[in-house]
Enzyme design. Structure first.
Site, PDB file in Angstrom:
ATOM      1  CG  ASP A  48      18.094   7.787 -47.812  1.00  0.00           C
ATOM      2  OD1 ASP A  48      18.736   8.780 -49.153  1.00  0.00           O
ATOM      3  OD2 ASP A  48      18.832   7.299 -47.196  1.00  0.00           O
ATOM      4  CB  CYS A  77      24.708  12.209 -51.993  1.00  0.00           C
ATOM      5  SG  CYS A  77      23.954  11.489 -51.210  1.00  0.00           S
ATOM      6  CE1 TYR A  93      22.155  10.125 -45.434  1.00  0.00           C
ATOM      7  CE2 TYR A  93      22.934  12.410 -46.968  1.00  0.00           C
ATOM      8  CZ  TYR A  93      22.496  12.038 -46.217  1.00  0.00           C
ATOM      9  OH  TYR A  93      20.175  11.940 -46.441  1.00  0.00           O
ATOM     10  CE1 TYR A 149      25.609   7.349 -45.021  1.00  0.00           C
ATOM     11  CE2 TYR A 149      23.890   7.996 -43.366  1.00  0.00           C
ATOM     12  CZ  TYR A 149      24.383   7.516 -44.418  1.00  0.00           C
ATOM     13  OH  TYR A 149      23.482   7.146 -45.036  1.00  0.00           O
ATOM     14  CD  GLU A 168      22.682  14.958 -50.453  1.00  0.00           C
ATOM     15  OE1 GLU A 168      22.737  14.821 -49.564  1.00  0.00           O
ATOM     16  OE2 GLU A 168      22.441  15.044 -51.070  1.00  0.00           O
TER      17      GLU A 168
END
Length: 227
Positions: free
Chosen positions: A44, A135, A139, A163, A204
């Site tokens: 990440d 993305c 999230y 998140y 993803e």
């Protein structure tokens, strides 16, 4: 329906696959082995480093001051805030300097970043944004869906809290409005936006599969018995 409503419905398979992936569920219930989370964090960090650069390239292609400001501010935020978080997490996970120096992006991470570079280099700012937007949106939905989870693992609770933050949701809502404006202004390019968006949704999902299987460049060759 708006563009975002349409594309969210059309890519729901990948979203549900992410919500229910054993890696994500392992974070939520606290059962995820910490070595898999460590693997994910390293990948990440690689992704975010390049995401920052892609935002900066997008800013160079933007036409309005508002767009330029948005992309540059987003790049600065990720570079200063999220990567600082990763450096903090690196300490908690006891990531060594040797591991950082010898880091190799896994196929899924490398392919995802390459997809976004392709969109930003070969398309306009809206095409780049269509590739980048899944993305944060995904999230945010994961954070919203599991905001009440109590995994009992500090790193996992912090991940969910980040998140599920209301400010993050507000940011994503603003990004939805921007993506919808791009689609309204350029209906002739909607099919391109959808294509980039779909690919990013797929990547993803692959980004969860990657740490779950500890993906590497030799893995599939060995699995298929070619060696």
């Amino acid at each position: 329906m708006t563009f975002c409503e349409e594309v969210r419905k059309e890519t729901d398979l990948y979203w549900e696959g992410s919500f229910n992936h054993p890696f994500v569920r392992g974070i939520v219930d606290g059962s995820l082995p910490i070595e898999k989370f460590k693997y994910y964090i390293l990948q990440d960090a690689y992704y975010l480093k390049h995401y920052t650069k892609i935002l900066a390239i997008a800013a160079s292609k933007a036409d309005t001051n508002d767009e330029i400001t948005y992309f540059l501010n987003s790049a600065r935020f990720i570079n200063e805030a999220e990567l600082e978080l990763h450096r903090t997490v690196f300490n908690e996970l006891e990531v060594s300097e040797e591991e950082i120096e010898q880091f190799e992006p896994a196929p899924a991470a490398y392919n995802y970043v390459s997809h976004m570079y392709n969109a930003v280099h070969n398309g306009d700012v809206a095409e780049a944004f269509a590739a980048m937007f899944p993305c944060p949106w995904l999230y945010q939905e994961i954070g919203e869906k599991y905001k009440d989870a109590k995994p009992g693992v500090k790193l996992y609770e912090e991940w969910i809290a980040m998140y599920s933050n209301p400010e993050f949701k507000e940011s994503v809502e603003n990004q939805k409005a921007m993506m919808n404006r791009y689609a309204e202004l350029h209906p002739e390019k909607v099919h391109i936006y959808k294509s980039h968006f779909l690919k990013s949704c797929y990547y993803e999902w692959k980004f969860w599969e990657m740490p779950w299987t500890l993906e590497n460049w030799e893995q599939e060759v060995k699995e298929y018995g070619f060696v």
